[in-house]
Design an enzyme around this catalytic site. Structure first.
Site, PDB file in Angstrom:
ATOM      1  N   SER A   8       0.842  -1.194   0.000  1.00  0.00           N
ATOM      2  CA  SER A   8       0.000   0.000   0.000  1.00  0.00           C
ATOM      3  C   SER A   8       0.878   1.246   0.000  1.00  0.00           C
ATOM      4  CB  SER A   8      -0.899   0.012   1.239  1.00  0.00           C
ATOM      5  OG  SER A   8      -1.464   1.299   1.382  1.00  0.00           O
ATOM      6  N   HIS A  31      -1.134  -1.196  -4.257  1.00  0.00           N
ATOM      7  CA  HIS A  31      -2.432  -0.918  -3.629  1.00  0.00           C
ATOM      8  C   HIS A  31      -2.534   0.583  -3.358  1.00  0.00           C
ATOM      9  CE1 HIS A  31      -5.876  -2.071  -1.014  1.00  0.00           C
ATOM     10  NE2 HIS A  31      -5.447  -1.100  -0.214  1.00  0.00           N
ATOM     11  N   ASP A  33      -4.853   3.589  -1.897  1.00  0.00           N
ATOM     12  CA  ASP A  33      -5.975   3.876  -1.004  1.00  0.00           C
ATOM     13  C   ASP A  33      -6.547   5.255  -1.302  1.00  0.00           C
ATOM     14  OD1 ASP A  33      -6.057   1.542   0.825  1.00  0.00           O
ATOM     15  OD2 ASP A  33      -3.988   2.153   1.235  1.00  0.00           O
ATOM     16  N   MET A  35      -9.279   7.901  -0.247  1.00  0.00           N
ATOM     17  CA  MET A  35     -10.117   8.225   0.914  1.00  0.00           C
ATOM     18  C   MET A  35     -10.718   9.613   0.733  1.00  0.00           C
ATOM     19  SD  MET A  35      -7.697   6.944   4.021  1.00  0.00           S
ATOM     20  CE  MET A  35      -6.734   5.423   3.917  1.00  0.00           C
ATOM     21  N   HIS A  64      -8.289   0.814  -3.843  1.00  0.00           N
ATOM     22  CA  HIS A  64      -9.188   0.576  -2.709  1.00  0.00           C
ATOM     23  C   HIS A  64      -9.902   1.886  -2.410  1.00  0.00           C
ATOM     24  CE1 HIS A  64      -9.495  -0.465   1.892  1.00  0.00           C
ATOM     25  NE2 HIS A  64     -10.671  -0.403   1.309  1.00  0.00           N
ATOM     26  N   MET A  66     -12.198   4.067  -0.462  1.00  0.00           N
ATOM     27  CA  MET A  66     -12.881   4.279   0.821  1.00  0.00           C
ATOM     28  C   MET A  66     -13.621   5.598   0.700  1.00  0.00           C
ATOM     29  SD  MET A  66      -9.748   2.889   3.121  1.00  0.00           S
ATOM     30  CE  MET A  66      -8.665   3.027   1.695  1.00  0.00           C
ATOM     31  N   MET A 135     -11.342  -6.358   5.375  1.00  0.00           N
ATOM     32  CA  MET A 135     -10.541  -5.398   6.147  1.00  0.00           C
ATOM     33  C   MET A 135     -10.254  -5.977   7.521  1.00  0.00           C
ATOM     34  SD  MET A 135      -9.770  -2.768   4.325  1.00  0.00           S
ATOM     35  CE  MET A 135      -9.010  -1.848   5.677  1.00  0.00           C
ATOM     36  N   ASP A 173      -6.386  -6.676   4.198  1.00  0.00           N
ATOM     37  CA  ASP A 173      -5.774  -5.342   4.265  1.00  0.00           C
ATOM     38  C   ASP A 173      -5.856  -4.841   5.694  1.00  0.00           C
ATOM     39  OD1 ASP A 173      -4.887  -2.747   3.808  1.00  0.00           O
ATOM     40  OD2 ASP A 173      -6.616  -2.165   2.579  1.00  0.00           O
TER      41      ASP A 173
HETATM   42  C1  DX5 Z   1      -6.150   1.415   5.625  1.00  0.00           C
HETATM   43  C2  DX5 Z   1      -5.732   1.080   4.228  1.00  0.00           C
HETATM   44  C3  DX5 Z   1      -4.593   0.150   4.147  1.00  0.00           C
HETATM   45  C4  DX5 Z   1      -3.335   0.614   4.832  1.00  0.00           C
HETATM   46  C5  DX5 Z   1      -2.752  -0.595   5.467  1.00  0.00           C
HETATM   47  O1  DX5 Z   1      -7.429   1.940   5.619  1.00  0.00           O
HETATM   48  O2  DX5 Z   1      -6.801   0.506   3.510  1.00  0.00           O
HETATM   49  O3  DX5 Z   1      -4.329  -0.239   2.808  1.00  0.00           O
HETATM   50  O4  DX5 Z   1      -2.390   1.192   3.982  1.00  0.00           O
HETATM   51  O5  DX5 Z   1      -1.671  -0.218   6.246  1.00  0.00           O
HETATM   52  P1  DX5 Z   1      -0.854  -1.282   7.119  1.00  0.00           P
HETATM   53  O6  DX5 Z   1      -0.369  -2.362   6.227  1.00  0.00           O
HETATM   54  O7  DX5 Z   1       0.234  -0.449   7.698  1.00  0.00           O
HETATM   55  O8  DX5 Z   1      -1.798  -1.813   8.178  1.00  0.00           O
HETATM   56 ZN    ZN Z   2      -6.340  -0.350   1.552  1.00  0.00          ZN
END
Ligand code: DX5
Ligand code: ZN
Length: 216
Positions: A8, A31, A33, A35, A64, A66, A135, A173
């Site tokens: 990520s 990956h 993210d 948000m 991903h 969110m 998750m 994840d």
């Molecule tokens: C959190 C993200 C993850 C995040 C995971 O909401 O969706 O992808 O980057 O981070 P780690 O691997 O540090 O838990």
């Molecule tokens: Zn993620």
């Protein structure tokens, strides 16, 4: 199937994303993210930045999302050059219609579940989706600790997928790292997102190889 490792970039240096994508060229996907500061209490990047990342990344992008109102916004991300687009079940009004729209756009369509969201509603719809994202932390931030209570959900999903003869992938994840990845793989996941574990390592590429070995 072999374990896939998707670092990520939430834990990369946001001022040097192209450089940090280059550090994970041995990954299976990057990956990303997205948000929106509404579905989760954090804000990252949107379509224009994703488009540029897709142009410079050495590996395909695994998005991903969110974000709220996934039905409205997710198709734009399919057009941005991603290989896989994951939206949250909690943020979609018509998840099957949306998954079909994403597939029609040429991407893999995936559905994510917060830790407290059951997987059972998806198990009769396996033909419609390419991946379930379980998750294993509350979404929003990297570096959180793995929630052990999510493992039975992974096991139930694996049993249902194998029982149906489906090839739906199971991605995990949150809190994936050397101490946890073996248990997660044993429960049945085959795609592993790791942010802080990879980008916090001195050698991110070597960490990817180490995680892949531990998961296999
Ligand atoms: C959190 C993200 C993850 C995040 C995971 O909401 O969706 O992808 O980057 O981070 P780690 O691997 O540090 O838990
Ligand atoms: Zn993620």
């Amino acid at each position: 199937m072999p374990a896939l490792i998707n670092p990520s970039i939430l834990s990369a240096d946001f001022a040097n994303l192209e450089r940090d994508l280059g550090r994970i060229a041995n990954a299976d996907y990057a990956h990303v993210d997205v948000m929106d500061n509404h579905f989760v209490p954090n804000l990252t990047i949107g379509v224009p930045v994703v488009k540029r990342l897709a142009q410079v990344s050495p590996v395909p992008l695994d998005l991903h999302l969110m974000i709220e109102d996934a039905d409205r916004w997710a198709p734009q991300y399919a057009e941005a050059g991603a290989a896989s687009v994951t939206f949250h079940l909690e943020a979609a009004q018509a998840p099957v219609r949306l998954a079909r729209e994403l597939r029609a756009g040429g991407v893999r369509a995936a559905v994510a579940l917060r830790p407290a969201t059951p997987v059972e509603p998806l198990l009769d719809l396996l033909d419609e989706i390419d991946m379930i994202l379980v998750m294993t932390v509350e979404p929003g931030f990297g570096g959180q600790s793995f929630i052990e209570g999510t493992l039975p959900k992974i096991r139930r999903a694996r049993a249902a997928i194998d029982g149906a003869g489906a090839d739906t992938w199971i991605q995990v994840d949150g809190g994936v790292a050397r101490p946890t990845i073996g248990r997660i793989a044993e429960a049945g996941a085959n795609v592993f997102v790791a942010g802080s574990a990879v980008y916090g390592a001195d050698d991110p590429a070597a960490e990817i190889d180490a995680l892949r070995t531990l998961a296999s």
